[in-house]
Motif scaffolding. Structure first.
Motif, PDB file in Angstrom:
ATOM      1  N   THR A  28       0.841  -1.206   0.000  1.00 57.59           N
ATOM      2  CA  THR A  28       0.000   0.000   0.000  1.00 57.59           C
ATOM      3  C   THR A  28       0.871   1.248   0.000  1.00 57.59           C
ATOM      4  O   THR A  28       0.599   2.220  -0.713  1.00 57.59           O
ATOM      5  CB  THR A  28      -0.933  -0.008   1.222  1.00 57.59           C
ATOM      6  N   GLN A  53      -7.687   0.331  -0.857  1.00 52.96           N
ATOM      7  CA  GLN A  53      -7.844  -0.953  -0.171  1.00 52.96           C
ATOM      8  C   GLN A  53      -9.199  -1.026   0.538  1.00 52.96           C
ATOM      9  O   GLN A  53      -9.835  -2.054   0.575  1.00 52.96           O
ATOM     10  CB  GLN A  53      -6.700  -1.161   0.829  1.00 52.96           C
ATOM     11  N   ASP A  75      -5.520  -1.437  -5.210  1.00 54.61           N
ATOM     12  CA  ASP A  75      -5.025  -1.975  -3.938  1.00 54.61           C
ATOM     13  C   ASP A  75      -5.986  -3.073  -3.497  1.00 54.61           C
ATOM     14  O   ASP A  75      -7.082  -2.805  -3.041  1.00 54.61           O
ATOM     15  CB  ASP A  75      -4.938  -0.868  -2.878  1.00 54.61           C
TER      16      ASP A  75
END
Ligand SMILES: Nc1ncnc2c1ncn2[C@@H]1O[C@H](COP(=O)(O)OP(=O)(O)OP(=O)(O)O)[C@@H](O)[C@H]1O
Ligand SMILES: [Mg+2]
Lengths: 268, 266
Positions: free
Chosen positions: A41, A85, A162
């Protein structure tokens, strides 16, 4: 097209990314894999300019991201998309408005054209009919797919994903993974995909980068990775519990921690 | 036995932490100023944020009207009641109108109005921006090439600056009306005297001072509350703490600024 040069990012004592040199080629799918906390990330956020490196450079062609003007950064970003994410949908807007957002912001398109485009993007992720839902009414996997549709709304040239398939059921994950592969091939998109899903990752990758503790430990085509004789790589792609990569990242002895040091671990 | 060194230590610790606190406070003030100035610089830049300013004016301004009206009404009523019994001792109930009006217009309208706005609108600004930070919505905006300073911070500060003087004016009018009802209708003060005294004693300067205060408080609250949210530690606790700090800093700031501005106008 995108190159990093001795790129490092530290958070206090934690070295999230350690002097990495990465080359991301145009019109390819680059898959970044690695265990939890290996810096995936962090790498994406650095590449997107959301965070500043502790040291090192990121090159977009001839442009260095360090010291780029806000205007040029935004110009660059208008060609980028990102699936976060945890989706990062705008909570105050409906699914429709979230996907339409970049179009409304950056184009002069007619309401009806935008409507068509949003409908198409939502159809791609299997969420047509959910236009009126608010992000709070979506499941995690649905939110992820909306984020996916939003990232692709402007038909970007570079897209950062992500964990695009984590939290999705196997069918949705399969559809999303093949969509990424498809789009990269058909629309000449450049995708950078962070994933834990070794199977899907290797299937769509033109180029794989394996990170471990902030360092690149292997890279190459899927086949190169599959046949790597590095024991760490084999352990990772086979998901073996034992091998050179320890499951626990603690540096202190477990027995010591159990027996001594009362009060060092505290729940507040 | 001998606790002198300990005391000395305590003193050093105390002044040490006081000093650190003070430095941090100064640093935050600098940060907050930079953040709001760089945000407000987008006011005349493209893209024009007019629509978002209007949305915030509605949410923060119109949305706070009821609470401001209630606060204004009860403030006027209590002032009339207190004022009446104090003035009655000297047989000068006829001064009630001017007393209520001066207290509300010069002090209570701006200050109480600002308190209500910190609590209602300011805290929600901080919490909202803080949550946008935690959930990476600010980053998502960045990625879509939308500047959160222009889109999120600017409209909220502007809305605060515009709406507080207007709300304070409403507070004043409603407070005076409520004071009139209690003084004249309930307590039997002469209506003509109430209004006559009020008009005779209020100078344009009083009105002007009230608005300047409201404007100053609007800027202060807007700057503090957006800053606290934007710079909140991106955790649940961080946002909770930022919201509390915004309310505390906003309220205390209003009182300090009130003193400074009052000393200018008197
Ligand atoms: N904002 C931050 N503050 C402090 N440390 C951080 C921060 N972000 C990341 N880290 C640290 O940097 C390291 C890499 O984190 P990163 O989020 O990049 O991992 P990741 O590879 O994405 O992991 P996952 O697969 O679990 O998402 C971790 O050790 C983490 O503790
Ligand atoms: Mg991650």
């Amino acid at each position: 097209m995108i190159r990093t040069e001795k790129l490092s990012r530290h958070f206090d004592d934690v070295v999230a990314l350690d002097s990495t040199d990465i080359h991301i080629k145009e019109h390819q799918t680059t898959v970044v894999m690695g265990g939890s906390g290996s810096g995936k990330t962090t790498l994406l956020r650095l590449l997107a300019g959301l965070e500043c490196p502790t040291s090192g450079h990121i090159w977009y062609g001839k442009d260095d991201l360090n010291g780029i003007s806000q205007k040029n950064l935004y110009k660059l970003r208008s060609r980028m998309g990102m699936v976060f994410q945890y989706s990062a949908l705008l909570n105050s807007l409906s699914v429709y408005d979230n996907v339409a957002f970049p179009l409304v912001e950056h184009t002069q398109l007619d309401e009806s054209v935008i409507h068509t485009m949003v409908t198409m993007k939502l159809e791609q992720v299997g969420l047509r009919g959910f236009e009126k839902f608010m992000p709070s009414q979506l499941s995690g996997g649905m939110a992820k797919r909306v984020a996916f549709a939003r990232a692709l709304a402007m038909d970007p040239e570079i897209v950062f994903f992500d964990e695009p398939t984590s939290g999705l059921d196997p069918i949705s994950a399969g559809v999303i993974a093949s969509l990424i592969g498809d789009l990269t091939q058909r629309t000449k998109m450049t995708s950078i995909v962070v994933t834990h899903d070794v199977h899907a990752g290797l299937a769509i990758a033109d180029h794989v980068i394996l990170l471990w503790q902030g360092k690149v430990i292997a890279e190459g085509t899927s086949d190169v990775i599959r046949h790597s004789d590095d024991a760490r790589v084999q352990q990772f792609i086979e998901g073996r519990p034992d091998g050179p990569i320890p499951f626990s990242r603690s540096e202190t002895s477990y027995i010591e921690d159990l027996l001594h040091k009362p009060g060092t671990v505290r729940m507040s | 036995m001998n606790n002198e060194p300990a005391q000395q230590n305590n003193a050093i610790l105390f002044f040490g932490s006081l000093g650190r606190w003070f430095l941090r406070a100064i640093e935050s003030m600098g940060d907050a100023t930079v953040l709001s100035v760089t945000s407000l610089a987008h006011l005349f830049a493209k893209p024009w944020q007019g629509k978002h300013i209007v949305i915030q004016l509605y949410a923060l301004g119109v949305g706070s009207f009821v609470i401001i009206a209630i606060t204004g009404a009860f403030t006027g009523m209590v002032l009339a009641l207190q004022g009446y019994y104090t003035l009655a001792k000297f047989g000068s109930e006829s001064l009630l109108g001017s007393g209520v009006a001066l207290a509300i217009i010069r002090e209570l309208g701006p200050v109480l109005g600002a308190f209500m706005m910190v609590g209602r609108a300011g805290s929600s600004i901080t919490a909202e921006i803080g949550i946008m930070r935690v959930t990476e919505q600010l980053d998502a905006l960045q990625m879509m090439a939308v500047n959160p300073k222009a889109r999120i911070i600017l409209p909220r500060i502007i809305a605060m600056i515009i709406s507080l003087p207007l709300l304070v004016s409403m507070f004043d009018i409603i407070g005076l009306g409520a004071g009139y009802i209690v003084g004249v209708e309930l307590l039997g003060v002469n209506g003509g005297a109430f209004i006559g005294e009020m008009i005779a004693k209020i100078t344009p300067m009083d009105l002007y001072a009230g608005w300047v205060k409201a404007l100053g408080f609007g800027i202060l609250i807007g700057v503090i509350c957006t800053y606290m949210g934007y710079r909140a530690t991106p955790t649940t606790e961080g946002v909770a703490k930022a919201t509390t700090q915004a309310v505390v800093a906003g309220s205390v700031g209003v009182l300090i600024l009130d003193y400074i501005l009052t000393s200018f106008f008197l």
